[in-house]
Design an enzyme around this catalytic site. Structure first.
Site: not given
Ligand code: NAD
Length: 356
Positions: A188, A220, A244, A248
């Protein structure tokens, strides 16, 4: 070859699925003439019950001496009391730290036969075969945190050193060299100073790997592209918290938790291998858990810790063939497929490995 493998089955379905991973490793051992020495040890809730701590010293010592660690899962309602300071998950965190495992690899390969299990359209999923490399021991999860102003504010701090970034970045580039030679570094950098350092180091390390294509992507944008064009990624490398979340998200591309393996690596060849799913206490001991994530974790163990690429590929092929033959555990069974138990699934994969 001869290798020592520490086996930490843990809680819930951990012992169910690890037993099948060992069955398949024993088939590899017999078929290829290797000697694998398995030593079992306690971790998680089972260790709390037996000796009062989730990571007994004996277990850590065994893992330090082993060539690789095969891990099941830890946790469950029995140990869920938030008022108790000792929790099963501390066993896994302690192992990662104790063994210096700073790079977590999660491969996501969408098997064409299981595309229906995902919520994403098959034409978007087609050809998806990527690995997310997540930095595991630094960043905001390990920074200074606290409360201020009479409990009306809170803070968490993110810190990264060039050393921490560089070693995980090199792990990603080395991995890309074994695959399709493409690395996407995710950060980021338009907002965070840690990400700007991350990008500087990533860009510098990339120069040492001119044979690997390299790009930087904002987190993003990556979250969006993962579900819009997942097949365009090869190796994605990112810091702890972004990893993390992205791992997922990526795991859902494959549809079932029961299919996805992981490897955690540090310096040297020793690693910890585990399915990404938890201890699934709702189905533990019933013979219905899907052992394929644990079996595919064993394949990663053969590849990364023991350097046995042919054997690893043989296990992965055997898993594909068992799925092609229509065998499914309860989580994936359909009208057109044959339902098998956890053990039967392991036996089918082992039989194919033995047949060669
Ligand atoms: P979970 O992954 O254990 O289960 C989520 C759902 O997926 C459940 O319905 C379960 O039945 C199903 N599932 C998971 N693995 C499966 C398999 N191999 N085959 C078929 N179905 C499968 O996640 P949860 O329910 O959120 O957590 C249960 C416990 O596991 C908690 O105590 C949690 O802290 C722990 N946990 C441990 C780890 C780990 O050891 N690495 C990781 C995640 C969660």
């Amino acid at each position: 070859m001869q290798a020592h493998i520490a086996v930490l089955a843990g809680d819930g379905i951990g012992p169910d699925v690890v037993a099948e991973a060992i069955r398949v490793l024993e088939a590899v051992e017999a078929h290829y003439g290797h000697q694998l020495l398995f030593t079992r040890a306690l971790v998680g809730g089972a260790a709390i019950d037996a000796v009062g701590t989730p990571l007994p010293e004996d277990t850590l010592t065994l893992c330090r001496k082993a060539d690789a660690v095969l891990f099941g899962a830890v946790g469950g309602p029995k140990w869920d009391d938030p008022t108790k300071p000792i929790r099963p998950e501390q066993g896994l965190l302690g192992l990662r730290k104790g063994l210096g495992l700073y790079a977590n690899l999660r491969p996501v390969r969408v098997n064409p036969l299981l595309m229906g299990a995902s919520t994403i359209k098959p034409k978007v999923l087609s050809g998806t075969d990527l690995v997310v490399v997540r930095e595991l021991t630094g960043g905001i999860y390990f920074g200074v945190r606290g409360r201020g102003d009479n409990n009306t504010s809170a803070y968490d701090t993110m810190t990264y050193t060039t050393h921490e970034i560089e070693r995980v970045m090199r792990a990603a580039f080395e991995l890309a060299r074994m695959r399709r030679k493409h690395v996407t570094s995710v950060d980021k950098a338009n907002v965070l100073e840690c990400s700007r350092l991350w990008r500087e180091v990533a860009t510098r390390v990339a120069r040492d790997y001119p044979d690997v294509q390299f790009e930087n992507l904002l987190v993003d944008a990556c979250a969006m592209h993962l579900i819009r064009r997942p097949s365009s990624f090869d190796v994605i490398v990112t810091e702890n918290m972004f990893g993390d979340i992205l791992t997922d998200e990526a795991s859902m591309l494959a549809g079932s938790m029961g299919m996805l393996p992981s490897a955690s690596l540090g310096e040297g060849k020793r690693g910890l291998y585990e399915p990404i799913h938890g201890s699934a206490p709702d189905i533990a001991g019933q013979g219905i858990a899907n052992p394929l994530a644990a079996i595919l974790s064993a394949a990663l163990l053969l590849r990364y810790s023991l350097g046995l690429e042919d054997e690893a590929a043989a296990v992965e092929q055997a898993v594909d063939q068992v799925l092609e033959a229509g065998y499914r555990t309860a989580d994936l069974v359909t009208d057109q497929t044959t339902r098998v138990t956890t053990r039967e699934m392991g036996e089918h994969v082992a039989a194919l490995v033995t047949r060669g």
